[in-house]
Design a protein around this motif. Structure first.
Motif, PDB file in Angstrom:
ATOM      1  N   PRO A  11       0.794  -1.237   0.000  1.00  0.00           N
ATOM      2  CA  PRO A  11       0.000   0.000   0.000  1.00  0.00           C
ATOM      3  C   PRO A  11       0.826   1.287   0.000  1.00  0.00           C
ATOM      4  N   GLU A  12       2.104   1.195   0.316  1.00  0.00           N
ATOM      5  CA  GLU A  12       2.936   2.395   0.298  1.00  0.00           C
ATOM      6  C   GLU A  12       3.367   2.774  -1.121  1.00  0.00           C
ATOM      7  N   TYR A  13       3.117   1.883  -2.093  1.00  0.00           N
ATOM      8  CA  TYR A  13       3.537   2.110  -3.483  1.00  0.00           C
ATOM      9  C   TYR A  13       2.360   2.373  -4.407  1.00  0.00           C
ATOM     10  N   THR A  14       2.635   3.172  -5.425  1.00  0.00           N
ATOM     11  CA  THR A  14       1.689   3.480  -6.486  1.00  0.00           C
ATOM     12  C   THR A  14       2.381   3.210  -7.818  1.00  0.00           C
ATOM     13  N   VAL A  15       1.630   2.688  -8.779  1.00  0.00           N
ATOM     14  CA  VAL A  15       2.157   2.431 -10.122  1.00  0.00           C
ATOM     15  C   VAL A  15       1.420   3.344 -11.101  1.00  0.00           C
ATOM     16  N   THR A  16       2.198   4.062 -11.915  1.00  0.00           N
ATOM     17  CA  THR A  16       1.628   4.930 -12.941  1.00  0.00           C
ATOM     18  C   THR A  16       2.082   4.424 -14.301  1.00  0.00           C
ATOM     19  N   GLN A  17       1.138   4.307 -15.221  1.00  0.00           N
ATOM     20  CA  GLN A  17       1.431   3.856 -16.579  1.00  0.00           C
ATOM     21  C   GLN A  17       1.076   4.979 -17.560  1.00  0.00           C
ATOM     22  N   LEU A  18       1.981   5.205 -18.516  1.00  0.00           N
ATOM     23  CA  LEU A  18       1.763   6.195 -19.577  1.00  0.00           C
ATOM     24  C   LEU A  18       1.993   5.494 -20.913  1.00  0.00           C
ATOM     25  N   LEU A  19       1.092   5.693 -21.858  1.00  0.00           N
ATOM     26  CA  LEU A  19       1.184   5.021 -23.144  1.00  0.00           C
ATOM     27  C   LEU A  19       1.306   6.051 -24.264  1.00  0.00           C
ATOM     28  N   PHE A  20       2.247   5.793 -25.182  1.00  0.00           N
ATOM     29  CA  PHE A  20       2.487   6.695 -26.305  1.00  0.00           C
ATOM     30  C   PHE A  20       2.530   5.907 -27.603  1.00  0.00           C
ATOM     31  N   LYS A  21       1.995   6.515 -28.655  1.00  0.00           N
ATOM     32  CA  LYS A  21       2.123   5.952 -30.000  1.00  0.00           C
ATOM     33  C   LYS A  21       2.798   6.987 -30.887  1.00  0.00           C
ATOM     34  N   ASP A  22       3.160   6.584 -32.092  1.00  0.00           N
ATOM     35  CA  ASP A  22       3.849   7.465 -33.048  1.00  0.00           C
ATOM     36  C   ASP A  22       5.101   8.094 -32.424  1.00  0.00           C
ATOM     37  N   VAL A  23       5.828   7.301 -31.659  1.00  0.00           N
ATOM     38  CA  VAL A  23       7.044   7.771 -30.985  1.00  0.00           C
ATOM     39  C   VAL A  23       8.186   7.828 -31.993  1.00  0.00           C
ATOM     40  N   ILE A 107       5.357   3.484 -20.534  1.00  0.00           N
ATOM     41  CA  ILE A 107       6.278   3.848 -19.460  1.00  0.00           C
ATOM     42  C   ILE A 107       5.614   3.512 -18.134  1.00  0.00           C
ATOM     43  N   VAL A 108       6.339   2.752 -17.302  1.00  0.00           N
ATOM     44  CA  VAL A 108       5.825   2.333 -16.001  1.00  0.00           C
ATOM     45  C   VAL A 108       6.677   2.965 -14.908  1.00  0.00           C
ATOM     46  N   LEU A 109       6.004   3.680 -14.010  1.00  0.00           N
ATOM     47  CA  LEU A 109       6.675   4.360 -12.909  1.00  0.00           C
ATOM     48  C   LEU A 109       6.164   3.796 -11.595  1.00  0.00           C
ATOM     49  N   VAL A 110       7.069   3.548 -10.675  1.00  0.00           N
ATOM     50  CA  VAL A 110       6.700   3.081  -9.339  1.00  0.00           C
ATOM     51  C   VAL A 110       7.187   4.142  -8.363  1.00  0.00           C
ATOM     52  N   HIS A 111       6.308   4.556  -7.464  1.00  0.00           N
ATOM     53  CA  HIS A 111       6.705   5.600  -6.525  1.00  0.00           C
ATOM     54  C   HIS A 111       5.976   5.421  -5.201  1.00  0.00           C
ATOM     55  N   ASN A 112       6.595   5.957  -4.152  1.00  0.00           N
ATOM     56  CA  ASN A 112       5.946   5.966  -2.844  1.00  0.00           C
ATOM     57  C   ASN A 112       4.788   6.941  -2.892  1.00  0.00           C
ATOM     58  N   LYS A 113       3.752   6.653  -2.121  1.00  0.00           N
ATOM     59  CA  LYS A 113       2.574   7.524  -2.122  1.00  0.00           C
ATOM     60  C   LYS A 113       2.902   8.946  -1.692  1.00  0.00           C
ATOM     61  N   GLU A 115       5.600  10.546  -2.219  1.00  0.00           N
ATOM     62  CA  GLU A 115       6.543  11.127  -3.172  1.00  0.00           C
ATOM     63  C   GLU A 115       5.757  11.846  -4.281  1.00  0.00           C
ATOM     64  N   THR A 116       6.179  13.047  -4.637  1.00  0.00           N
ATOM     65  CA  THR A 116       5.516  13.726  -5.751  1.00  0.00           C
ATOM     66  C   THR A 116       6.173  13.285  -7.050  1.00  0.00           C
ATOM     67  N   LEU A 117       5.342  12.989  -8.008  1.00  0.00           N
ATOM     68  CA  LEU A 117       5.812  12.471  -9.291  1.00  0.00           C
ATOM     69  C   LEU A 117       5.599  13.546 -10.350  1.00  0.00           C
ATOM     70  N   ASN A 118       6.654  13.881 -11.070  1.00  0.00           N
ATOM     71  CA  ASN A 118       6.550  14.896 -12.104  1.00  0.00           C
ATOM     72  C   ASN A 118       6.288  14.212 -13.452  1.00  0.00           C
ATOM     73  N   ILE A 119       5.029  13.888 -13.681  1.00  0.00           N
ATOM     74  CA  ILE A 119       4.646  13.187 -14.907  1.00  0.00           C
ATOM     75  C   ILE A 119       4.891  14.069 -16.130  1.00  0.00           C
ATOM     76  N   ASP A 120       4.633  15.372 -16.000  1.00  0.00           N
ATOM     77  CA  ASP A 120       4.824  16.286 -17.136  1.00  0.00           C
ATOM     78  C   ASP A 120       6.266  16.284 -17.622  1.00  0.00           C
ATOM     79  N   ASN A 121       7.216  16.125 -16.702  1.00  0.00           N
ATOM     80  CA  ASN A 121       8.630  16.060 -17.067  1.00  0.00           C
ATOM     81  C   ASN A 121       8.890  14.839 -17.957  1.00  0.00           C
ATOM     82  N   ILE A 122       8.302  13.704 -17.617  1.00  0.00           N
ATOM     83  CA  ILE A 122       8.495  12.484 -18.414  1.00  0.00           C
ATOM     84  C   ILE A 122       7.778  12.619 -19.758  1.00  0.00           C
ATOM     85  N   ILE A 123       6.541  13.120 -19.732  1.00  0.00           N
ATOM     86  CA  ILE A 123       5.779  13.300 -20.972  1.00  0.00           C
ATOM     87  C   ILE A 123       6.540  14.206 -21.946  1.00  0.00           C
TER      88      ILE A 123
END
Length: 175
Positions: A11-23, A107-113, A115-123
């Motif tokens: 429960p201390e972890y969160t998984v975020t998935q981002l999907l891209f096409k035409d990369v 793209i799969v990201l694992v982070h502590n709850k 922890e702030t995740l900068n998704i825009d930076n990865i995007i």
């Protein structure tokens, strides 16, 4: 657009998935991941049936990480390895990691709850079109998935392709 889920077993972890096409910059993305500039698993979505498959791999990787039994060097490489039905690490990276010629990436990201995740930076690092993760089936190659996981036609009569894939992933280490 992205899918963020808490893990029941961890429960201390969160998984975020981002999907891209035409990369258009798969080569650079792969290099950034290797250099630690992208802290995430870069997965070839052609081998992914459903986002649940990624959650299973992440759960398994976190369990092995916490118990000190990982077979690879990082949590993210362990997620890629956990997707594979075999115990061959280099084969897992060939099949499930992105290659320079790929035009789609999950793209799969694992982070502590906490922890702030900068998704825009990865995007911003991906030169491609972000699509919703539930559209991963638009990008997968069912024939390749069935062949790799050795899914027999009669098996699909009593369960789904996702069931068969998750079963293979979960039991690969059972001797």
């Amino acid at each position: 657009m992205h899918l963020t889920q808490d893990l029941e077993l961890f429960p201390e972890y969160t998984v975020t998935q981002l999907l891209f096409k035409d990369v258009k910059n798969a080569t650079e993305l792969r290099k950034m991941a290797v250099n630690g500039e992208i802290k995430g698993a870069l997965i070839n979505p052609s081998m992914v049936v459903d986002a649940f498959q990624i959650l299973v791999a992440a759960n398994k990787a976190i369990h092995l990480h916490k118990s000190g039994k990982m077979k690879t060097r990082s949590l993210y490489s362990e997620i890629i390895f956990s997707l594979s039905p075999t115990s061959n690490i280099s084969e897992a990276f060939k099949r499930f990691g992105i290659s320079d010629s790929d035009s789609a990436v999950l793209i799969v990201l694992v982070h502590n709850k906490d922890e702030t995740l900068n998704i825009d930076n990865i995007i911003s690092k991906v030169d491609g079109q972000q699509i919703t993760v539930d559209r991963v089936s638009d990008l997968n190659d069912v024939a390749k998935i069935k062949k790799l996981y050795k899914v027999a036609p009669q098996e699909e009569k009593c369960g789904s392709l996702l069931d068969a894939v998750v079963c293979r992933m979960a039991t690969k280490d059972v001797a």
